[in-house]
Design a protein around this motif. Structure first.
Motif, PDB file in Angstrom:
ATOM      1  N   GLY A  15     -54.670   2.405  13.894  1.00  0.00           N
ATOM      2  CA  GLY A  15     -54.085   1.999  15.171  1.00  0.00           C
ATOM      3  C   GLY A  15     -54.397   0.584  15.607  1.00  0.00           C
ATOM      4  N   SER A  16     -55.327  -0.081  14.912  1.00  0.00           N
ATOM      5  CA  SER A  16     -55.712  -1.416  15.353  1.00  0.00           C
ATOM      6  C   SER A  16     -55.188  -2.457  14.385  1.00  0.00           C
ATOM      7  CB  SER A  16     -57.237  -1.520  15.453  1.00  0.00           C
ATOM      8  OG  SER A  16     -57.626  -2.874  15.398  1.00  0.00           O
ATOM      9  N   ASP A  17     -54.389  -3.358  14.914  1.00  0.00           N
ATOM     10  CA  ASP A  17     -53.830  -4.423  14.090  1.00  0.00           C
ATOM     11  C   ASP A  17     -54.941  -5.259  13.464  1.00  0.00           C
ATOM     12  OD1 ASP A  17     -51.800  -5.927  13.006  1.00  0.00           O
ATOM     13  OD2 ASP A  17     -51.780  -7.332  14.686  1.00  0.00           O
ATOM     14  N   GLN A  44     -55.515  -5.816   9.518  1.00  0.00           N
ATOM     15  CA  GLN A  44     -55.497  -7.146   8.887  1.00  0.00           C
ATOM     16  C   GLN A  44     -56.774  -7.383   8.094  1.00  0.00           C
ATOM     17  OE1 GLN A  44     -52.992  -9.136   8.997  1.00  0.00           O
ATOM     18  NE2 GLN A  44     -51.798  -8.669  10.839  1.00  0.00           N
TER      19      GLN A  44
END
Lengths: 357, 527
Positions: free
Chosen positions: A26-28, A32
């Motif tokens: 859920g966390s960009d 990355q």
């Protein structure tokens, strides 16, 4: 992002060893960072595949089923977890032990960070820490950096309907309650031990009395709560709420840089210290590529990887290793140890009984 | 002759075997859980908020049933509405709910336009009314499409003429002759909409109350809970959900009976208009536009009317992985849809020769059961085969588990049209020396082309929307747009979420536009 066809081609051409890493997607910033890690690991002959899940307990349910069927090999090589998910997998014997012997970089781990216990249960080398979490609030506007529970109540009453916390047993919400319990009882020593029947009522009473006052002042008069920290952050960005919660001291800066949260948001501690715990990496006993998975953990604990993870222009997640140069460590809030896990169960059960009818 | 009967028997035997095996596994899994040591029923009944959860679920299902019923009664044969219907059906559920709330809820975009005195929050997050409204806007287009399909299959114009020649007005003939048949044909779609409103989790997490949540959400939360009691609670909850679903189906039948025998004969010369058709269309497109706007907006905070900046940079950064995911999702959906439609066609042909007991029921079970329960039950045997194997082995596994879900919808669309088909046309072709399947292809496929295509498209859309099979059966070897979208929607990055939602919408939209629209009705269908 990896597609199987392309992945299979490149993997067979370069004879890369695949590692299926189940981790919250859920966390960009985290995604990355894992893309970056996958690029780095290619040089070590490893093809790290991030399997993005909405909730790691989906993977845990799968592992528990595989374990119940005594399956020899499974789909998961590596997973990112902590808390109850770890407790369940450890209890079921679904995790590979003696990790530090198999991961040379584990000697770098900083033993003063308290990662030897995961939400009150000893890790016993069934998982290795990946990063440190510190619970704090994100609040709109000019606020002091610290507030006592009483000051927080005043803030809520001067602006009713603008504050909230995630609904327990979501772990951010539970942590907020743990913190209040500790603060309202002046960190009573009994809270760090298994709850005794004689003390339960006496020590929990201030918490419920406080919530009775606080809830009518919260968003939707305390009858509804955000379902997760992520949802609450969206409500903060949309102007519905004036606060959110976070476990990552670096998150606010990266969210503001990505213009995901407005620049008027500041971090806030309730009390003087932040409840501190860790998040971990573990290898299931059924992992088909266990050796490569251990190699991934080793890379994740290297100075390069920990430094990149901590960098303010990336994930911003606090490192867990000792630095050769002490200045490299990110500034931490003063650490508040967890109350005993028995109290957590009590709070969660009684909260539901009181506020969910 | 005996040999032939035997042949027919083995067909229906195989069909029943293959169709019921997965559910027998689920039953076995459920029984194992229920029979495990420890009695948790008392503790479950005392779970905080259980009654409220049940009343939420039942209330929502009832509201949906009644309003959807009115929508069906106001069906008119309007072919021109197909375009927008399809665009709204193609919208991913989660994106749709998020888009609508972002526009209309307090502090949403439209709220920012209103003067302060007009700002009131009848449509807010975590509120039963908004949950029902969102479900309706999403499901009514599906019902309308099914209604148009049903109309295409009955010679209603001829029936109206007959009615008029008997001295009834055109409208009364519509109520007396066409509507009863239409309602009978829409019984299954209506049941599915009501069951969906009972079992939906993703929209409920965004729009419905959460303290406590509707029952389906709580069942999923129990299933994912590692406490020892939680699996039992989840099993009881799942059983209760199935019971509620069966009750709802019964209610659908009762309402239908009542309408046909009591209501319609007494209705006079008025035409029922569902007033919100254009509202539904407007809302659907607005939600889609909201998503498109968010996918290129940088920093869009209350009370700003516009974001700090518009930028395609993020789209460009994600494009390489999006393209791959787009192709992979499309390929998986097409494969699953083709297999599902082929399976349903085979079953329907077998049924022509020998009745397959309980065919409808067996095919529609997947719509009734919580998916996680079924997947965990199948994980046992399938996991032994896939465990640590090559990626294609996982591919076979998760495609196999998707087929029941896609086949259910394919059956729903195809079966009514197939039932009315004159099978002797195929026999005639066979008498010219063609084999059975080439006769089928030459005649039946042609006449049933439209329902076949639509069944294929819906099977593909259902496959496209699957998340849990990708993770639990596919072991994450085969990510799709949906699996990425669901993972991202558990976070706080609304731009990235919008990018994936728009991509998923585009793919669904492509399926629908290319295959199901526009096509003239084929006369043969109306026989």
């Amino acid at each position: 992002m990896k597609l199987w066809l392309m992945g299979a081609l490149t993997s067979s051409l370069l004879s890369l060893q695949q590692v299926y890493f189940h981790a919250w997607g859920g966390s960009d910033e985290v995604n990355q960072y894992l893309r970056w890690s996958a690029q780095q690991l290619r040089a070590e002959g490893i093809d790290l595949v991030h399997v993005k899940v909405a909730d790691i307990s989906e993977t845990v349910a799968l592992l528990l089923r595989e374990n119940a069927h005594q399956q020899a090999a499974g789909a998961v090589d590596l997973l990112w977890l902590n808390g109850e998910n770890f407790h369940a997998l450890k209890a079921a014997g679904a995790l590979r032990g003696e990790l530090s012997a198999a991961v040379p970089n584990s000697v770098l781990l900083d033993p003063t960070l308290g990662w030897q216990d995961d939400f009150g249960i000893a890790t016993d080398d069934f998982e290795l820490p990946w990063g440190v979490g510190q619970f704090h609030l994100l609040v709109r506007g000019q606020q002091p950096e610290r507030m006592s529970p009483a000051q927080f109540l005043t803030a809520a009453s001067s602006n009713p309907g603008r504050l909230s916390y995630p609904k327990p047993p979501e772990f951010h919400g539970t942590t907020f309650l743990k913190l209040l319990l500790l603060e309202l009882n002046d960190h009573h020593p009994a809270l760090y031990e298994a709850p005794k029947a004689t003390q339960q009522e006496q020590l929990l009473a201030p918490l419920w009395a406080y919530l009775e006052q606080l809830h009518p002042l919260l968003w939707r008069a305390g009858r509804q709560f955000p379902v997760s920290a992520a949802q609450q952050q969206q409500l903060l960005a949309q102007g519905v709420l004036d606060n959110a919660v976070s476990f990552n001291p670096g998150e606010l800066a990266s969210a503001q840089r990505a213009q995901r949260l407005p620049t008027t948001i500041r971090p806030l501690l309730i009390g003087q210290r932040a409840i501190t715990n860790s998040h971990y990496l573990a290898v299931p006993t059924t992992a088909a590529n266990a050796d490569a998975a251990l190699q991934v953990i080793n890379f994740m604990l290297s100075e390069t990887a920990q430094q990149r993870k901590q960098a303010a222009d990336g994930w911003g997640d606090t490192s867990v290793i000792r630095w050769s140069n002490e200045a490299t460590r990110a500034a931490l809030f003063p650490a508040q140890p967890e109350p005993h896990v028995g109290w957590v169960k009590l709070i969660e059960q009684q909260w539901l009984a009181r506020y969910q009818q | 002759m005996i040999l032939m009967t035997l042949q027919h028997h083995w067909r229906s035997g195989i069909a029943v075997g293959l169709l019921s095996l997965p559910w027998l596994l689920v039953l076995w899994f459920g029984l194992q859980q229920l029979l495990q040591a420890g009695d948790y029923v008392g503790a479950w009944l005392a779970y905080p908020g259980l009654l409220t959860m049940i009343s939420y679920s039942a209330g929502v299902a009832l509201a949906i049933l009644l309003i959807a019923w009115i929508a069906l009664l106001s069906l008119q044969p309007v072919v021109a509405t197909r375009g927008w219907l399809i665009q709204i059906i193609a919208l991913p559920h989660v994106a749709f709910a998020i888009g609508l709330l972002w526009l209309f809820a307090p502090f949403g975009w439209l709220w920012r336009l209103l003067p302060e005195v007009w700002q009131f929050s009848f449509f807010d997050r975590q509120q039963l009314v908004s949950f029902v409204l969102i479900l309706l806007v999403k499901e009514i287009p599906f019902l309308w499409l099914m209604g148009q399909r049903a109309l295409a299959q009955i010679p209603w114009q001829r029936w109206l003429l007959i009615g008029q020649s008997l001295g009834h007005s055109r409208q009364r003939s519509w109520w007396l002759l066409v509507m009863p048949e239409l309602l009978r044909r829409l019984r299954l779609p209506l049941m599915i909409v009501v069951i969906y409103s009972l079992s939906v989790v993703d929209i409920a997490l965004i729009a419905a109350p959460q303290t406590p949540p509707p029952l389906a959400v709580q069942v999923l939360q129990w299933q994912l809970d590692t406490q020892p009691y939680a699996q039992h609670f989840a099993a009881y909850g799942a059983i209760l959900l199935v019971l509620l679903a069966l009750l709802a189906c019964l209610l659908v039948i009762l309402v239908e009976r009542f309408t046909i025998t009591q209501l319609l004969p007494r209705w006079g010369d008025f035409r029922l208009r569902f007033p919100v058709t254009s509202v539904v269309r407007l809302l659907g497109l607005a939600a889609a536009m909201a998503m498109v706007a968010q996918s290129i907006a940088i920093g869009w905070f209350y009370p700003q009317l516009w974001p700090n900046d518009w930028s395609f940079a993020r789209w460009q950064a994600e494009l390489p992985s999006l393209t791959g995911l787009f192709v992979q999702s499309a390929a998986i959906a097409m494969l699953v849809a083709s297999l599902s439609v082929a399976w349903v066609v085979l079953l329907l042909e077998w049924r022509r020769r020998k009745a397959i007991p309980g065919l409808s029921g067996l095919l529609l079970i997947p719509l009734l059961l919580p998916q996680l329960t079924a997947l965990l039950a199948w994980q046992g045997p399938l996991g032994q085969l896939t465990g640590g194997g090559a990626a294609w082995v996982y591919g076979v596994a998760f495609i196999a588990v998707q087929i029941p879900y896609s086949a259910a919808y394919a059956y729903l669309i195809l079966a009514p049209a197939e039932r009315r088909f004159e099978q002797r046309l195929v026999t005639v072709m066979q008498s010219y020396g063609y084999g059975f399947w080439s006769s089928w292809w030459l005649v039946k496929r042609r006449i049933l082309q439209q329902p076949l295509l639509l069944a294929w498209v819906f099977a593909a859309l259902v496959s496209m929307a699957q998340y849990l099979p990708i993770i639990l059966m596919g072991g994450g070897r085969w990510p799709t747009l949906t699996s990425e979208l669901v993972a991202i929607s558990s976070g706080a990055n609304s731009q990235l979420l919008a990018i994936f939602a728009v991509s998923q919408w585009l793919l669904a939209w492509l399926f629908l536009v290319i295959l199901a629209w526009p096509q003239p009705t084929i006369e043969g269908e109306q026989r």
